[in-house]
Motif scaffolding. Structure first.
Motif, short mmCIF file in Angstrom:
data_model
loop_
_atom_site.label_atom_id
_atom_site.label_comp_id
_atom_site.label_asym_id
_atom_site.label_seq_id
_atom_site.Cartn_x
_atom_site.Cartn_y
_atom_site.Cartn_z
N SER A 163 0.82 -1.21 0.00
CA SER A 163 0.00 0.00 0.00
C SER A 163 0.85 1.26 0.00
CB SER A 163 -0.91 0.01 1.22
OG SER A 163 -1.61 1.24 1.32
N GLY A 164 0.41 2.23 -0.79
CA GLY A 164 1.06 3.54 -0.80
C GLY A 164 0.89 4.30 0.50
N TRP A 165 -0.05 3.85 1.36
CA TRP A 165 -0.19 4.50 2.66
C TRP A 165 1.06 4.29 3.52
CZ3 TRP A 165 -3.61 8.03 2.78
CH2 TRP A 165 -4.83 7.89 2.13
N PHE A 166 1.79 3.22 3.27
CA PHE A 166 3.03 2.96 3.99
C PHE A 166 4.18 3.48 3.13
CE2 PHE A 166 0.18 -0.68 5.14
CZ PHE A 166 -0.20 -0.17 6.38
N MET A 167 4.85 4.51 3.61
CA MET A 167 5.83 5.19 2.78
C MET A 167 7.05 4.34 2.46
SD MET A 167 5.48 9.16 4.04
CE MET A 167 5.38 8.87 5.79
N ILE A 168 7.21 3.24 3.16
CA ILE A 168 8.29 2.33 2.83
C ILE A 168 8.11 1.76 1.42
CG2 ILE A 168 7.18 0.25 3.76
CD1 ILE A 168 9.95 -0.55 4.86
N ASN A 169 6.88 1.81 0.90
CA ASN A 169 6.59 1.28 -0.44
C ASN A 169 6.67 2.34 -1.53
OD1 ASN A 169 6.00 -1.34 0.55
ND2 ASN A 169 3.94 -0.65 1.16
N ALA A 170 7.11 3.56 -1.19
CA ALA A 170 7.08 4.65 -2.16
C ALA A 170 7.97 4.40 -3.38
CB ALA A 170 7.48 5.96 -1.48
N ASP A 171 8.98 3.54 -3.24
CA ASP A 171 9.87 3.30 -4.39
C ASP A 171 9.36 2.21 -5.32
OD1 ASP A 171 10.21 1.28 -2.54
OD2 ASP A 171 12.39 1.16 -2.77
N LYS A 172 8.23 1.59 -4.97
CA LYS A 172 7.67 0.55 -5.83
C LYS A 172 6.78 1.19 -6.91
CE LYS A 172 7.61 -3.10 -2.33
NZ LYS A 172 8.39 -2.35 -1.32
N PRO A 173 6.70 0.56 -8.07
CA PRO A 173 5.77 1.09 -9.08
C PRO A 173 4.33 0.80 -8.68
CG PRO A 173 6.75 -0.95 -9.85
CD PRO A 173 7.43 -0.62 -8.55
N ALA A 174 3.44 1.76 -8.87
CA ALA A 174 2.03 1.50 -8.65
C ALA A 174 1.56 0.43 -9.63
CB ALA A 174 1.22 2.78 -8.82
N SER A 175 0.65 -0.43 -9.18
CA SER A 175 0.22 -1.59 -9.97
C SER A 175 -0.85 -1.21 -10.98
CB SER A 175 -0.30 -2.68 -9.04
OG SER A 175 0.67 -3.06 -8.10
N ILE A 176 -0.52 -0.28 -11.83
CA ILE A 176 -1.49 0.22 -12.79
C ILE A 176 -0.75 0.65 -14.04
CG2 ILE A 176 -1.41 2.63 -11.97
CD1 ILE A 176 -4.46 2.72 -12.33
N ALA A 177 -1.39 0.48 -15.18
CA ALA A 177 -0.80 1.00 -16.41
C ALA A 177 -0.71 2.52 -16.30
CB ALA A 177 -1.65 0.60 -17.61
N GLU A 178 0.40 3.09 -16.70
CA GLU A 178 0.62 4.52 -16.51
C GLU A 178 -0.51 5.35 -17.11
OE1 GLU A 178 1.65 8.56 -17.31
OE2 GLU A 178 1.63 7.07 -18.92
N GLU A 179 -0.99 4.94 -18.28
CA GLU A 179 -2.04 5.72 -18.95
C GLU A 179 -3.38 5.65 -18.22
OE1 GLU A 179 -1.73 1.70 -21.16
OE2 GLU A 179 -0.37 3.19 -20.25
N ASP A 180 -3.51 4.69 -17.29
CA ASP A 180 -4.74 4.58 -16.51
C ASP A 180 -4.66 5.29 -15.16
OD1 ASP A 180 -5.82 2.98 -18.49
OD2 ASP A 180 -5.26 1.10 -17.51
N SER A 181 -3.51 5.84 -14.81
CA SER A 181 -3.36 6.46 -13.49
C SER A 181 -4.08 7.82 -13.46
CB SER A 181 -1.88 6.59 -13.13
OG SER A 181 -1.17 7.34 -14.09
N GLU A 182 -4.15 8.40 -12.28
CA GLU A 182 -5.02 9.56 -12.06
C GLU A 182 -4.71 10.77 -12.93
OE1 GLU A 182 -5.74 9.53 -7.35
OE2 GLU A 182 -3.89 8.58 -8.02
N THR A 183 -3.42 11.08 -13.05
CA THR A 183 -3.06 12.31 -13.78
C THR A 183 -3.38 12.21 -15.27
OG1 THR A 183 -1.39 12.79 -12.09
CG2 THR A 183 -1.18 13.93 -14.19
N PRO A 184 -3.03 11.13 -15.98
CA PRO A 184 -3.47 11.02 -17.37
C PRO A 184 -4.98 10.97 -17.53
CG PRO A 184 -1.65 9.52 -16.94
CD PRO A 184 -2.10 10.06 -15.62
N TRP A 185 -5.65 10.30 -16.60
CA TRP A 185 -7.12 10.23 -16.68
C TRP A 185 -7.74 11.62 -16.64
CZ3 TRP A 185 -10.61 11.23 -12.44
CH2 TRP A 185 -11.95 10.97 -12.73
N LEU A 186 -7.30 12.47 -15.70
CA LEU A 186 -7.86 13.82 -15.62
C LEU A 186 -7.48 14.66 -16.83
CD1 LEU A 186 -7.68 14.91 -11.87
CD2 LEU A 186 -9.71 14.77 -13.33
N THR A 187 -6.30 14.46 -17.37
CA THR A 187 -5.91 15.19 -18.58
C THR A 187 -6.85 14.84 -19.73
OG1 THR A 187 -3.60 15.17 -17.86
CG2 THR A 187 -4.01 15.67 -20.17
N THR A 188 -7.16 13.58 -19.87
CA THR A 188 -8.10 13.15 -20.91
C THR A 188 -9.48 13.76 -20.68
OG1 THR A 188 -6.91 11.07 -21.23
CG2 THR A 188 -9.20 11.14 -21.99
#
Length: 541
Positions: A182-207
């Motif tokens: 979970s991203g709530w635990f900052m120890i995991n901040a260096d891991k990639p989020a388990s989502i295709a980049e184009e599906d993540s929040e920032t690209p979604w809002l841009t679209t």
């Protein structure tokens, strides 16, 4: 003329290459700055999300609009950006986040149906929502942090992500073996989020923004309000490992700050967030992810700006890029925001105006003291509306875009109410006393604390990192007195007489006499004959 009002959440002013960051390259935001004006001293009116945003959306200070902290409702009837701009003939639309809480009791008292046009606008800071998504779809013991349906979660489900909350399980989490990291635990901040980049929040809002603009009839103002780089600090590949420990700047802090610290500052340094961000291993995990989120945001700006060029919208749209507040990231032994050091209260602000009148300032910087409440008066001028200084407490920035040198404010003000934080009880304060005020000019930054607590004072010229609190030693009393005089001047401003403008008040002068209401008159000859003729002459028969 249209307005694209872009706000990032928790973006520091100095985490852009145009602002001098040595490692984080943001060429697309830099490119907008090269076409417009970058304001180097832009302050928000509160260091917390909801309060800051309500100031931006109303053009008024927190003590004027009443939203002093997150989850405080914006009272029914408060004039908002949408109200002002629609009156001037410009639509006003939301794409993304507002952190708005509706005044449900007020709406019920006035009989406003939540699903009516006016009810929706009262619930959405005056915006007509194209899509509203505040992020933070957390699952606590009392249910979702935000009780509304998440359009982004629905989008992820349509894309095939399983579960009831793919925001939590994929967009803001990585994988550790077969388990969610979970991203709530900052120890995991260096891991990639388990989502295709184009599906993540920032690209979604841009679209979403591009889809809105494609169908929009002008003139319009679109508030594109991104969820990131706000925590959880986790970003999809390839952004998760673009930056490493070698790109983490040293923390701006000193041991002297801990000695005889102001009680509020001390409390924030020693809460869980402050103690966590004081650890080097936390900063080394979080800051590369934070930088990756910003890099992704800049790439999406490149995508958006290129599309605006292709569609011709770059020639008829003012573009504003800013943030609602910053992020301490361990500076001053703090995390998050919630105090008045520069990393928290100062934000990036870039304004691009495509019109010829702004050609003289392209690629320039402005060092004047600008406040977030100045944006709404600016937009109102762009829309061709009548100024409303009896309501709006900010000032239009258009003179700076035209290369003019207007008379301007000598100091900026911000406020913070921490009455809902455990610190209030820890300090033994009543809620009414858990309040802070900042007064900052181009050299000095001052903080007043209610509740009988001492102030803080920094010399920004000789101590730009704000490491030495000059109010500790009882010196600089003349500067402290000056700042209290300014705080008094600001506190005595006319902020609640918003139903009549000065012009309307002047027009009412002397009206009572013309209505036949004569006060303080001894003899008829003391007034003009036309005001007394109806009271003279023979008695009617």
């Amino acid at each position: 003329m249209n307005i694209l009002y872009i706000m990032f959440d928790q973006l520091r002013f100095d985490y852009l290459s145009c602002a001098g960051h040595p490692h984080l390259q943001t060429p697309h935001i830099d490119g907008l700055a090269a076409k417009g004006v970058r304001f180097t001293r832009a302050y928000v009116q509160s260091p917390t999300c909801g309060s800051s945003r309500m100031s931006s959306y109303t053009g008024r200070y927190p003590s004027s609009h009443g939203v002093q902290f997150n989850s405080y409702p914006l009272r029914v009837g408060e004039w908002t950006m949408g109200d002002h701009l629609r009156k001037a003939g410009m639509g006003c639309h939301l794409i993304g986040k507002t952190h708005m809480v509706a005044d449900a009791d007020g709406m019920q008292r006035l009989g406003l149906a939540p699903d009516s046009v006016i009810g929706v606008r009262q619930s959405e800071c005056g915006f007509d929502p194209w899509v509203r998504d505040d992020g933070l779809w957390a699952e606590g013991p009392d249910g979702f942090y935000d009780s509304k349906r998440s359009p982004y979660n629905e989008y992820l489900k349509e894309k095939g992500y399983p579960g009831e909350n793919p925001w939590n399980d994929f967009a803001n989490a990585g994988v550790e073996g077969n388990d969610i990291a979970s991203g709530w635990f900052m120890i995991n901040a260096d891991k990639p989020a388990s989502i295709a980049e184009e599906d993540s929040e920032t690209p979604w809002l841009t679209t979403q923004a591009m889809e809105f603009i494609e169908q929009a009839d002008g003139p319009w103002c679109a508030h594109l309000s991104y969820i990131k780089p706000h925590w959880p600090y986790i970003v999809p590949a390839p952004y998760h490992n673009m930056y490493g420990v070698e790109h983490v700047l040293p923390a701006v802090r000193s041991e002297a700050e801990r000695e005889d610290a102001h009680p509020v500052f001390d409390g924030m340094m020693n809460n869980q967030i402050g103690k966590t961000f004081s650890r080097d291993e936390v900063r080394e995990k979080v800051i590369p992810a934070y930088m990756g989120l910003i890099k992704q945001a800049d790439d999406q700006m490149g995508r958006l700006f290129a599309w605006l060029e292709e569609t011709g919208r770059m020639q008829d749209t003012m573009i504003v890029v800013t943030s609602d507040h910053g992020d301490y990231l361990g500076d001053h032994w703090l995390g998050e925001k919630n105090l008045f050091h520069e990393p928290s209260i100062k934000v990036p602000l870039i304004i691009y105006d495509p019109r010829a009148e702004a050609d003289v300032t392209r690629g320039s910087t402005c060092d004047e003291l600008v406040e977030a409440i100045d944006l709404l008066p600016t937009f109102l001028e762009v829309a061709g509306g009548e100024p409303a200084p009896h309501i709006l407490e900010g000032r239009s920035l258009m003179p700076f875009l035209r290369g003019e040198n207007p008379a301007w404010r000598g100091y900026a003000v911000a406020e913070f109410d921490y009455s809902t934080m455990p610190l209030c009880e820890k300090l033994g304060l009543a809620p009414k006393d858990a309040r802070l005020f900042m007064v900052a000019d181009k050299r000095w930054k001052f903080m007043h604390a209610e509740g009988g607590l001492r102030p803080m004072l920094f010399d920004m010229e000789n101590d730009p990192d704000e490491l030495v609190d000059l109010a500790k030693g009882g010196t600089h009393q003349e500067i402290i007195d000056l700042m209290y005089d300014r705080l008094l001047e600001w506190g005595l401003r006319m902020s609640q007489r918003i139903t009549l403008s000065d012009a309307q008040i002047k027009a009412r002068r002397g009206k009572s006499g013309r209505k036949g209401i004569l006060l303080g008159v001894y003899e008829a000859d003391e007034l003009a004959p036309e005001l007394t003729e109806k009271y003279r002459g023979p008695v009617p028969q």
